[in-house]
Motif scaffolding. Structure first.
Motif, short mmCIF file in Angstrom:
data_model
loop_
_atom_site.label_atom_id
_atom_site.label_comp_id
_atom_site.label_asym_id
_atom_site.label_seq_id
_atom_site.Cartn_x
_atom_site.Cartn_y
_atom_site.Cartn_z
N ALA A 1 0.47 -1.40 -0.18
CA ALA A 1 -0.14 -0.09 -0.23
C ALA A 1 0.66 1.16 -0.02
O ALA A 1 0.66 2.42 -0.64
CB ALA A 1 -0.91 -0.41 1.37
N HIS A 2 1.72 1.43 0.66
CA HIS A 2 2.90 2.61 0.75
C HIS A 2 3.13 2.74 0.34
O HIS A 2 3.97 3.87 -0.64
CB HIS A 2 2.56 2.99 2.70
CG HIS A 2 4.07 3.92 2.67
ND1 HIS A 2 3.52 5.10 2.76
CD2 HIS A 2 5.14 3.78 2.72
CE1 HIS A 2 3.56 5.59 2.96
NE2 HIS A 2 6.01 5.37 3.11
N ARG A 3 4.33 1.41 -0.79
CA ARG A 3 5.21 2.14 -1.18
C ARG A 3 5.51 1.39 -2.52
O ARG A 3 5.76 2.53 -3.48
CB ARG A 3 6.95 0.97 -0.44
CG ARG A 3 7.31 1.15 0.91
CD ARG A 3 7.82 2.42 0.95
NE ARG A 3 9.17 1.76 -0.12
CZ ARG A 3 10.08 2.62 -0.07
NH1 ARG A 3 9.63 4.10 -0.43
NH2 ARG A 3 11.40 2.27 -0.84
N ALA A 4 4.41 0.65 -2.63
CA ALA A 4 4.65 0.06 -4.29
C ALA A 4 3.42 0.53 -5.00
O ALA A 4 2.97 0.89 -5.91
CB ALA A 4 4.04 -1.24 -4.54
N GLY A 5 2.51 1.03 -3.59
CA GLY A 5 0.99 1.56 -4.56
C GLY A 5 0.40 0.30 -5.25
O GLY A 5 -0.95 1.62 -6.24
#
Length: 320
Positions: A130-134
């Motif tokens: 969720a946060h890094r790869a979106g």
């Protein structure tokens, strides 16, 4: 009290009697009911983990139990509260002292074994995806080591986020567990050509890799343009070298993920993630998979399950 203590990086840890710790200001003491084992515990014993504490120390990165005592300045966590804590080490003992601001209150329905298996595995996968790869709905997520502690949670969370999930693991039994967690496609890395199988399925938009080595290289070559690769760890023992010219040609991004590192420079990423994950658990959307629960006297056997990759999901040591 008893704890599993490392006194030398060249000798096997031992279950020994150690003093009962007293909480310092800002800490809580936890009567530990369960401790989740992680691959990093193996590295810590050898002294090769990036956050290995000074000798002697008790390994065990994540625990669940009951608040037993409060250090000065601690409020909001009464004695008797059921909590999970990521302490970094100190969990393979009957009691441990940990920073109070790392404790999370447990849902009533969550067992101590589930709680001890929850934070690192689910937290790493959620922050990564969720946060890094979106990760976006409809994208193809390739998960390597998909039956392991973090890999299985990546399958589950990826599916929950709306991705098409390709799970890679060794053997039909492990792949069946990944299928039950929501994987759409299964690849046996013992018998299949990973690169060709993934390309035949349309390629990968996001790669979640806790393994490294040859699997990383094959997954890299199966990436679509603008793919994101998430190195999570190197369970194979081989840290791959990344050909930067290939990144350039295919506009690929490599995004390192170290969940515990956020606690030092941006802790809200972890706390916000855990809050959402616990909501999902309470809504019945997450189902922690613990393949083995062992007593404190069998920590060595539990570590060997990780080392030999004979476990699936998490191995938990039950203490209290």
């Amino acid at each position: 009290m008893f704890g599993f203590q490392v006194t030398s990086h060249e000798k096997s840890p031992q279950l020994v009697e150690i003093p009962l710790p007293e909480p310092k200001p800002g800490e809580i003491r936890v009567k530990i009911a369960a401790c989740g084992l992680n691959f990093a515990d193996l590295l810590m014993q050898k002294g090769t983990y990036q956050d290995t504490p000074a000798l002697p120390f008790v390994p065990g990165m994540e625990v669940a139990g009951v608040v037993d005592a409060l250090g000065d300045g601690v409020s909001g966590l009464p004695r008797g509260a059921r909590v999970a804590v990521f302490g970094g080490h100190g969990g393979l003992a009957e009691y441990g002292c940990f920073p109070a601001d790392r404790a999370v209150l447990l849902p009533d329905a969550m067992s101590y074994a589930e709680a001890a298996a929850f934070q690192i595995a689910y937290g790493t996968s959620h922050v990564a995806l969720a946060h890094r790869a979106g990760l976006r709905p409809g994208e193809t997520l390739l998960v390597l080591g998909a039956a392991g502690g973090v890999g299985l949670t990546a399958v589950e969370i990826g599916k929950l986020m709306g991705a098409r999930v390709i799970a890679c693991a060794r053997g039909a039994d492990k792949l069946e567990i990944a299928r039950k967690m929501g994987a759409d496609h299964l690849i046996d890395t013992d018998t299949s050509d990973l690169r060709e199988e993934v390309k035949a399925l349309g390629g990968a938009d996001v790669v979640y890799d806790p393994v490294g080595g040859d699997l990383f290289k094959a997954a890299f070559r199966a990436c679509n343009p603008e793919a994101r690769i998430l190195p999570i760890g190197f369970a194979s023992g081989d840290v791959p070298k990344i050909p930067a010219n290939h990144l350039l040609v295919k506009n690929i991004s490599v995004l390192g993920v170290y969940w515990g590192g956020y606690l030092a420079f941006r802790p809200a990423v972890v706390t916000d993630s855990l809050a959402e994950l616990l909501r999902w658990y309470e809504e019945g959307k997450l189902h922690p998979h613990v393949s083995h629960c062992l007593p404190l006297s069998q920590v060595t056997e539990g570590m060997e399950l990780l080392r030999s990759r004979r476990s699936t999901g998490k191995v938990v040591i039950e203490i209290g």
